[in-house]
Design an enzyme around this catalytic site. Structure first.
Site, PDB file in Angstrom:
ATOM      1  N   ASN A  10       6.676 -10.158   0.019  1.00  0.00           N
ATOM      2  CA  ASN A  10       6.160 -10.311  -1.339  1.00  0.00           C
ATOM      3  C   ASN A  10       5.727  -9.015  -2.008  1.00  0.00           C
ATOM      4  OD1 ASN A  10       6.598 -13.069  -1.305  1.00  0.00           O
ATOM      5  ND2 ASN A  10       4.623 -13.467  -0.360  1.00  0.00           N
ATOM      6  N   CYS A  11       5.954  -7.894  -1.385  1.00  0.00           N
ATOM      7  CA  CYS A  11       5.601  -6.590  -1.952  1.00  0.00           C
ATOM      8  C   CYS A  11       6.590  -6.229  -3.069  1.00  0.00           C
ATOM      9  CB  CYS A  11       5.652  -5.567  -0.833  1.00  0.00           C
ATOM     10  SG  CYS A  11       5.603  -3.855  -1.346  1.00  0.00           S
TER      11      CYS A  11
END
Length: 116
Positions: A10-11
């Site tokens: 999710n970065c």
């Protein structure tokens, strides 16, 4: 050519890297630190190809929240590795391992393209 890409799904930086690799048609295996903690051996293998200073993400929230003694512990491999295993968000992302064994840290499209 198949790469190994290490990071956190999710970065935002990882999303840019995935988009870039997909656009280039590069196959890769993604290893998500949130699903599979990095092992001390894996971190040791990274440190054979880069410095501890380069591997630690000092821009992130996790690092900034640490006290000074923890930050000092990140300056020596022996004390840094256990911290990085438990706090994988402190590892610069992505770490890309190339088929010939080379490594890049962070998302730098120009550097990645040169290695492909």
């Amino acid at each position: 050519m198949s790469l190994k890409v290490y990071g956190i799904k999710n970065c935002n930086t990882m999303k840019k890297a995935f988009d870039f690799l997909d656009e280039k048609g590069v196959s890769y295996e993604f290893i998500d630190y949130k699903k599979q903690k990095p092992s001390p051996d894996l971190l040791e293998s990274f440190l054979k190809k880069t410095t501890l200073e380069s591997l630690v993400n000092k821009q992130g929230t996790t690092y900034r929240k640490m006290d000074d003694s923890q930050k000092v512990a990140l300056e020596k491999k022996e004390t840094a590795i256990p911290i990085l295993v438990e706090n994988s968000s402190m590892i610069k992302r992505p770490v890309i391992i190339y088929p010939e064994g080379g490594l890049t840290l962070g998302f730098d499209p120009k550097e990645i393209e040169e290695r492909l």
